[in-house]
Design an enzyme around this catalytic site. Structure first.
Site, mmCIF file in Angstrom:
data_model
loop_
_atom_site.group_PDB
_atom_site.id
_atom_site.type_symbol
_atom_site.label_atom_id
_atom_site.label_comp_id
_atom_site.label_asym_id
_atom_site.label_seq_id
_atom_site.Cartn_x
_atom_site.Cartn_y
_atom_site.Cartn_z
ATOM 1 N N GLU A 250 6.721 21.580 20.301
ATOM 2 C CA GLU A 250 6.871 21.909 21.709
ATOM 3 C C GLU A 250 8.189 21.360 22.246
ATOM 4 O OE1 GLU A 250 3.377 22.472 24.618
ATOM 5 O OE2 GLU A 250 4.162 20.483 25.129
ATOM 6 N N GLU B 117 -7.843 25.753 31.548
ATOM 7 C CA GLU B 117 -8.824 25.321 30.539
ATOM 8 C C GLU B 117 -9.523 24.034 30.976
ATOM 9 O OE1 GLU B 117 -5.323 27.221 28.250
ATOM 10 O OE2 GLU B 117 -5.611 25.925 30.001
ATOM 11 N N LYS C 221 -0.085 32.314 29.114
ATOM 12 C CA LYS C 221 -1.005 31.872 30.169
ATOM 13 C C LYS C 221 -1.000 32.844 31.344
ATOM 14 C CE LYS C 221 0.483 27.626 30.784
ATOM 15 N NZ LYS C 221 0.526 26.223 31.255
ATOM 16 N N GLY D 245 3.862 15.927 29.163
ATOM 17 C CA GLY D 245 2.509 15.789 28.651
ATOM 18 C C GLY D 245 2.443 15.253 27.241
ATOM 19 N N ARG D 246 3.336 15.717 26.374
ATOM 20 C CA ARG D 246 3.290 15.293 24.973
ATOM 21 C C ARG D 246 3.845 13.880 24.776
ATOM 22 N NH1 ARG D 246 6.681 19.417 25.976
ATOM 23 N NH2 ARG D 246 8.918 19.246 25.562
ATOM 24 N N HIS E 139 -5.393 17.456 -3.342
ATOM 25 C CA HIS E 139 -6.330 18.408 -3.942
ATOM 26 C C HIS E 139 -6.385 19.696 -3.133
ATOM 27 C CE1 HIS E 139 -7.978 15.498 -6.872
ATOM 28 N NE2 HIS E 139 -7.612 14.621 -5.949
#
Length: 602
Positions: A373, A231, A524, A287-288, A404
């Site tokens: 993850e 991506e 993937k 990564g996170r 709301h």
């Protein structure tokens, strides 16, 4: 629970002489199960009535973060039993192992050292015999010099224009963290600059991000460790085409308008980026957990190096608190243990994160990756199928918007949804009574969830009998309230690290690897198989299940697709021949064949 290492042959083996009992067979777990039977029917109204000091006693405060967990469905005994469970699974030893660089990510044989990204300069954190802190500091210094050049106007684009627009191209942790931090710290950002973030492979994301920008004043940050992420690199190459179209395909422009966060110097250079403007990071950073690494370059460009380092200081303060504080006063440990209690004993399978601060509107989305993850795992460290629930679903919206929207379900629905309310004593944008009303809503919601409204109270208001059941609030809905003084870069760092270490605590209890993410791989891989099938100029032989195969067909009268007039079409071959699947261009004979088959079956 075994302690796993890697032997010389590369397979994993246990260093424990005796295999410990699985989680649900442990004495501490069984005691919690018995305790749950005693307490689960008790209402928070009664717990507060019987203990007038509960609201002050079941709280913890450290490094200017206040945690009120008195509205959880717990007693003193609950906390003590949860602390016993933490000791039983050797949580302290696992914390020490992480901070000392041991390879606790067992499936990838990696250390887990996001804490090194914000360690003090004089710290020593060893990985494979090397102190990684000097490398981290060198990268931060390089980022700071680059940020100063951009922010001061010293860096000029291909046409000598000052850079005014920053577009970060990444996905997952290379996007969610930077997006969240940009929104959270917008108050501190340089408002003369525009920041945008592109992650989705849907071309709309990139087209809308670039639609109104001047290529001569735009800089792209391409964030991909390997510089091969599908991506990210698809978006990066399309952005490159957009830029080159503006400069007559002069390839020398790329180096003035692209920088990279990567470790693949060859691929970066091949793209046209000067490797002097490549910012690296390490395989011991997931990564996170990477937004305070070079992945946070866009954050530093927005808020400046000093504020970025203040954010790192906040991270570090929470790290030190997690490492050293007794568990009964340890904010991440307490939150992690309470999450276990709600998830595994009360059966609450979601957690609502509700920041009463507009700047934190992307915080729940960021936590979704961090939590799910990390702990969305179905096997233990040893590879055995778990027989208990692991990671709950995290979601949320900023207050008072959510009130709301979905609070109806939280208050009166049939599902138990524990909530984390996040609030600040001071606002960054004083405006009349706004902040007072905002804080009043935080307090009101936690009170309403805990205590509800009985039928007697509803009747006392003169409500007709037939309407009473509809207006009853059962209450007994658990929540945490997290309060800080003000949203600063340092406070944001503390909040993120608070949740990071809470996630780690839960993962240790469940005996899972919170730092791999094999679950993202299969889809993937299958997409890589399907892409050439969709792009084929003649109809390929499909070998998928019947559902997937028929999805290739689409409808018999496909809608017209929009023409790509801003970026070059990617769904064409080199000879500009439409693929068989593209926008209804597949051969008519396929449609006729389907009709014939249906007629034969009638």
């Amino acid at each position: 629970m075994n302690v796993l290492t890697k032997n010389p042959a590369g397979s994993r083996q246990s260093t424990a002489a005796v295999t410990e009992a699985p989680l649900v067979q442990r004495s501490a777990w069984k005691k919690l199960e018995l305790h749950y039977r005693d307490i689960h029917h008790q209402h928070l109204r009664d717990l507060f009535t019987s203990d007038p000091k509960r609201g002050t006693r079941l709280t913890a405060e450290a490094i200017d973060i206040f945690l009120d967990y008195s509205k959880q469905r717990i007693s003193n005994e609950t906390i003590n039993l949860l602390l016993d469970l933490a000791d039983d699974v050797r949580l302290r030893a696992r914390i020490d192992a992480m901070f000392h660089g041991e390879k606790i990510n067992v499936t990838e044989n990696r250390a887990v050292l996001h804490v090194a990204l914000r360690a003090s300069r004089d710290a020593s954190i060893m990985v494979d015999g090397v102190n990684v802190v000097p490398e981290v500091d060198a990268t931060l210094d390089k980022m700071s010099r680059f940020a100063d050049r951009i922010r001061s106007g010293q860096w000029k684009g291909h046409t000598e224009k000052r850079i005014r627009n920053i577009i970060n191209i990444g996905i997952g942790g290379s996007d969610l963290g930077p997006v969240m931090a940009h929104e959270a710290l917008k108050h501190y950002s340089d408002r003369s600059m525009t920041f945008r973030f592109v992650s989705n492979i849907d071309g709309t994301d990139l087209i809308e991000a670039t639609a109104d920008l001047d290529p001569g004043a735009t800089l792209f940050i391409v964030s991909s460790k390997t510089f091969t992420t599908l991506e990210t690199m698809t978006n990066a190459h399309s952005a490159r085409e957009w830029l080159l179209q503006a400069f007559g395909n002069d390839e020398s422009a790329v180096a003035k308008h692209f920088v990279a966060v990567s470790t693949n110097a060859a691929k970066v250079a091949e793209f046209g980026i000067d490797t002097a403007n490549m910012f690296g990071f390490w395989d011991w950073v997931g990564g996170r957990y990477s937004m305070d690494s070079a992945i946070g370059l866009s954050t530093m460009l927005a808020i400046g190096p000093d504020n970025f380092r203040e954010m790192l200081t906040g991270f570090h303060e929470m790290d030190e608190h997690f490492l050293t504080a007794p568990f009964n006063q340890n904010l991440p440990v307490l939150m992690g243990l309470l999450a276990i209690w709600n998830n595994n004993f009360f059966g609450a399978d979601t957690v609502a994160v509700l920041p009463y601060e507009q700047y934190l509107r992307r915080f729940p989305a960021y936590l979704q990756q961090l939590t799910m993850e990390s702990n969305g795992k179905h096997v233990t460290l040893e590879g055995a199928r778990v027989d208990y629930d692991t990671g709950p679903i995290y979601w949320g919206e900023p207050g008072t918007n959510g009130q709301h929207s979905f609070y109806q379900l939280i208050h009166q629905g049939t599902r138990l949804i524990p909530c984390d309310f996040i609030a600040f004593n001071e606002t960054l944008n004083p405006l009349g009574r706004h902040h007072t009303i905002l804080i009043a809503n935080v307090l009101a919601q936690t009170e309403a969830l805990a205590f509800g409204k009985t039928p007697e109270q509803v009747k006392a208001e003169g409500t007709p009998d037939w309407l009473v059941p509809h207006r009853v609030f059962e209450g007994n809905r658990p929540s945490n309230t997290i309060i800080a003084r003000c949203l600063t870069p340092k406070t944001l760092g503390k909040l993120i690290a608070l949740y990071e270490h809470s996630v780690f605590t839960q993962g240790v209890i469940w005996n899972i690897d919170s730092f791999d993410q094999w679950g993202v791989e299969l889809g993937k891989a299958l997409a890589q198989r399907i892409i050439p099938e969709l792009e084929a100029t003649t109809e390929p032989a499909l070998e998928h299940d019947s559902s997937t195969t028929i999805s290739f067909d689409g409808s018999e009268n496909p809608a017209k697709c929009g023409e790509d007039v801003r970026l070059q079409p990617t769904a064409t071959t080199e000879n500009n021949v439409q693929p068989w699947f593209y926008c209804g261009a597949r051969p008519k004979r396929r449609q006729h064949a389907r009709r014939a088959a249906r007629l034969r079956n009638q």
